[in-house]
Design a protein around this motif. Sequence first.
Motif, PDB file in Angstrom:
ATOM      1  N   LEU A 131       0.837  -1.097  -0.073  1.00 61.59           N
ATOM      2  CA  LEU A 131      -0.064   0.183   0.158  1.00 61.59           C
ATOM      3  C   LEU A 131       1.016   1.150   0.057  1.00 61.59           C
ATOM      4  O   LEU A 131       0.608   2.391  -0.612  1.00 61.59           O
ATOM      5  CB  LEU A 131      -0.666   0.156   1.181  1.00 61.59           C
TER       6      LEU A 131
ATOM      7  N   ALA B 250       0.485   4.200  -2.551  1.00 60.65           N
ATOM      8  CA  ALA B 250       0.276   5.697  -2.247  1.00 60.65           C
ATOM      9  C   ALA B 250       1.201   6.610  -2.859  1.00 60.65           C
ATOM     10  O   ALA B 250       0.815   7.723  -3.092  1.00 60.65           O
ATOM     11  CB  ALA B 250       0.193   5.701  -0.569  1.00 60.65           C
TER      12      ALA B 250
ATOM     13  N   LEU C 125       0.430   7.192  -6.316  1.00 64.44           N
ATOM     14  CA  LEU C 125      -0.824   8.113  -6.574  1.00 64.44           C
ATOM     15  C   LEU C 125      -0.257   9.600  -6.190  1.00 64.44           C
ATOM     16  O   LEU C 125      -0.699  10.516  -6.789  1.00 64.44           O
ATOM     17  CB  LEU C 125      -1.701   7.800  -5.790  1.00 64.44           C
ATOM     18  N   LEU C 126       0.736   9.981  -5.174  1.00 61.23           N
ATOM     19  CA  LEU C 126       0.838  11.135  -4.582  1.00 61.23           C
ATOM     20  C   LEU C 126       1.931  11.577  -5.894  1.00 61.23           C
ATOM     21  O   LEU C 126       1.573  12.876  -5.995  1.00 61.23           O
ATOM     22  CB  LEU C 126       1.853  10.919  -3.554  1.00 61.23           C
TER      23      LEU C 126
ATOM     24  N   SER D 136       8.532   3.196  -6.425  1.00 65.90           N
ATOM     25  CA  SER D 136       7.425   2.643  -6.080  1.00 65.90           C
ATOM     26  C   SER D 136       6.776   2.020  -7.189  1.00 65.90           C
ATOM     27  O   SER D 136       6.246   0.857  -7.262  1.00 65.90           O
ATOM     28  CB  SER D 136       5.999   3.845  -5.722  1.00 65.90           C
TER      29      SER D 136
END
Lengths: 504, 415
Positions: free
Chosen positions: A95, A99, A102-103, A137
């Motif tokens: 996760l 995250a 997405l950030l 990521s």
Amino acid sequence: MTALATAGRTLSSVFLPLAILLALAAARRRPGRLRTAGAAGAVLLFVAAYAEALRAPELSRWLYRLESPFVPAIALVVLPALFLPRTGAWRAFLLVPAAFLLLALGAIVRNLAALPAGTRFAWFLVHPQLLALGLASFLALAGRLLDVNRFRTLVRISTFLVLMYGGFAFRQSLADYQAMKGRRMTATADIANLSETSPVLRDADRLAYLPAAPCRFSADGGYVQGCVMELLQRGLQINWRRVAAGDPGEAAVAAIALAAAASILALAFAGARWWCGWTCPLSALGDGIDWARRRLGLPHVKTTPTIRASYLFSGLSFGAVGLLLASAVPHLDAQGRVLGCRIPLYPFCKLCPGQQLCPVAARGLAGYPPLPGTDWLFGLFRFGALALLALFVISFATGRKLWCRFCPMGMVGGLFNRGGLLALRKQPLKCNGCGACNEVCPMDIHSVARDMEHEDVSCFDCVYCLKCVAACPRTDCLRAELAGHPVAVSRTPHLAAPTEESRP
Amino acid sequence: MTSQFDSVYRLPPAASDNPGNRRKQQFLQEEQIRRQAQVAARPSNMAFFEHALSAPTALPRRRPRVGLFCNLVPPELVMAAGADPVRLDCGNAAAAVHGEEILAGDVCPLSKASLGMFLRSDSMAAACDAIVVAASCDAKKKMGELLADFKPTYVMAVPPEQDHERHAAEVTRDLDRLGRFLAARFGTRPDGGALRRAIELTNARSRLVARLQDIRIVHPRALGIRDFFTIVQASLFSPLPLEDWLAQAGAAADEAARAADERRSLRPRLVLTGAPMAWPNFKVLNVLEECGADVVADTLCTGAQACLDPVVCDERGRTALLRALAGRSVFGALCPCFISQTRRLHRVLDLCATAHARGVVHYLLRLCQLFDVENYRLEKVLKERRIPCLALRTDYSQEDTEQLRVRIEAFLETL
């Protein structure tokens, strides 16, 4: 300083991942719950000491030079992705990269949307820290789905894009982007002109370097300052007498260079020549040539001891000559001559094929720097540069990564191949000596196949591409270890994953 | 390509047909099939493999056939040249008697039996269109010259040591020459594409054999060692299309995997190493299994080692493929014909550890000096590591079966 800023700066310290890795290695060597707790304690102690050191303004400024926007990505995403045991906790950890991804995407979209009306397209405006987090990521998530070889290709392509095109495609802010555009209009590419490029990661107080050969002579400055040879030349240009005399300008230059050296040493200690095999843009360009040869089904040259020795010694001489010329730079007279010869400020770079290839890769043929005249050290910078370019192309076209045996930047990384945190290990009992590791090895290393006695088969030339680990047909025979933790293990082809039932 | 053999002293091929001996050969095969039928649990399609092994000439002839001697010859080259590879190493005791008509009595029974098959007009050996022999031992090297009287023959040179760096180039050149010899024989073109397809097929076989091996290590009684050898050798010693073999052996593997959980075994687990055991010479295996031991793993070049290792290709070019073949076949071999025996010792120790074996059986073929000489170090090394080892030196004859049984029973008592 707020607590958040302190935390951010502690996370950015290049010594944080090093401390974590060393603690993990120590805990690994003598396993046990107490050791693990001790290692965790040591890391916490380091964090506390670092936060305390940041309170002293003078020290804080020094430490700032050792921080890098890439490090949080390593500490928060890369290390957990590699080290967390593959249990439910690991799935929950995913996760975090999701995250961050997405950030980072959100930041790019927000920055694009916030462009003032009438501004022309400004590529992706994103803070380097967010870019690094997003990229790491993305790779951590993709690495779950891909085998080693595909994953390496993905890492190569993405780091190539950032290092090569980051100079204009991933600027920090609109102002930064526009400044770059302005420089681009007025910059003249010339042998003596150094300000022709200005990498994204450059600010008044620190320079960002990576091991291997990330060249800044690419589109509008590339992303990082450059390679270890650029740094060495910079160090040799420092006039230490003026530093000793208390010249504040020269002292600042020396401090920046020393700090950059410390952080590049930390990165090389952790990654050794892995940086060559996975991130180096020059080697990625060479991979393109190699790919074409493979597609054509042409054979490649197997190296002989003579070829290997010639590449090693000529590479060493090339590096030595470049650095020798760089050390003459502080003695240049008003006309820019020393002993009556004209030499440029970065003589090694002006000979290196990277300086000729990277601009072409980034901007097309128009980016090819004008060849210097024969007045530059009797034409060395004209003909020497062309000869090395030819050697680069020929080596990659005929001998896989033969060029990398010549590359002085790689040799510096090679010094850390043994004794650093990365290691290639083999269980001789499992080995059948078939030579598959040599067959796939881009560096044509034989010692891994031949060594039937030792566990540590890391060697100076290895670039940790891990092709051998992927190709080895014997389960558990070859593995790559980071800080004693296996990050890739060889498997017999019919086994997708280690089976628990292989025990009677 | 010029022939390796001068035609000056060429002799007409010898022939000798003895109906009594032929019947004896047939009997030995049927006897072996009968003995194996007593194994408690076996895959239901074993008859398919036994038929392919005992009557290879009965299989339909699809393409030219090339007889191979020794595991060091890569069969992929034969397949790429548009022919079916058939290994001709023979384990039939009756055929060895025939071979003595040409070879001296003091040559190993494997060579004698293999040569003996050439004297029979209805054997697989006689049905081959070309022969490839690896010069892995003196008997094979010189047998090549004898076989050249019968068939077009190529003797493949074997380097003295398995030093990949030093010898890979020369083995690759030799394989290239072999490829050209075969291509010229069968009028095909030596190209990389056919070789790649052949390698894909044999790699599928490797994966399947590795899977069978893993099933056997966990549950040795799900598939006995004799049945395992029968399955593996059916693909090597007969011109069976590999696709058919893959389907049948895959079914057998599935069956063994399903049966695996039901049969927990507490019998002594052994690792078998040493000289090749070719169908129907499973004498030692018969005794071992009948005495209640489980041979969980082996290093025999007629067993798992024959096709356990896949060919690892990295590039598409023919030279690279040939080098990869050389790596698998020559440099990955455990044959004692090479200078160092480290590889086999490593493998035996590794198998003992990973297969949780309690002892090692070293099978020595009488008159094969290579294995004889290696026995000294093997025994010492195993003794140092407290692994019991039993060296059995025997030939093809059935007469010493009961002596072997006594020794094996005594050995199993000590485990």
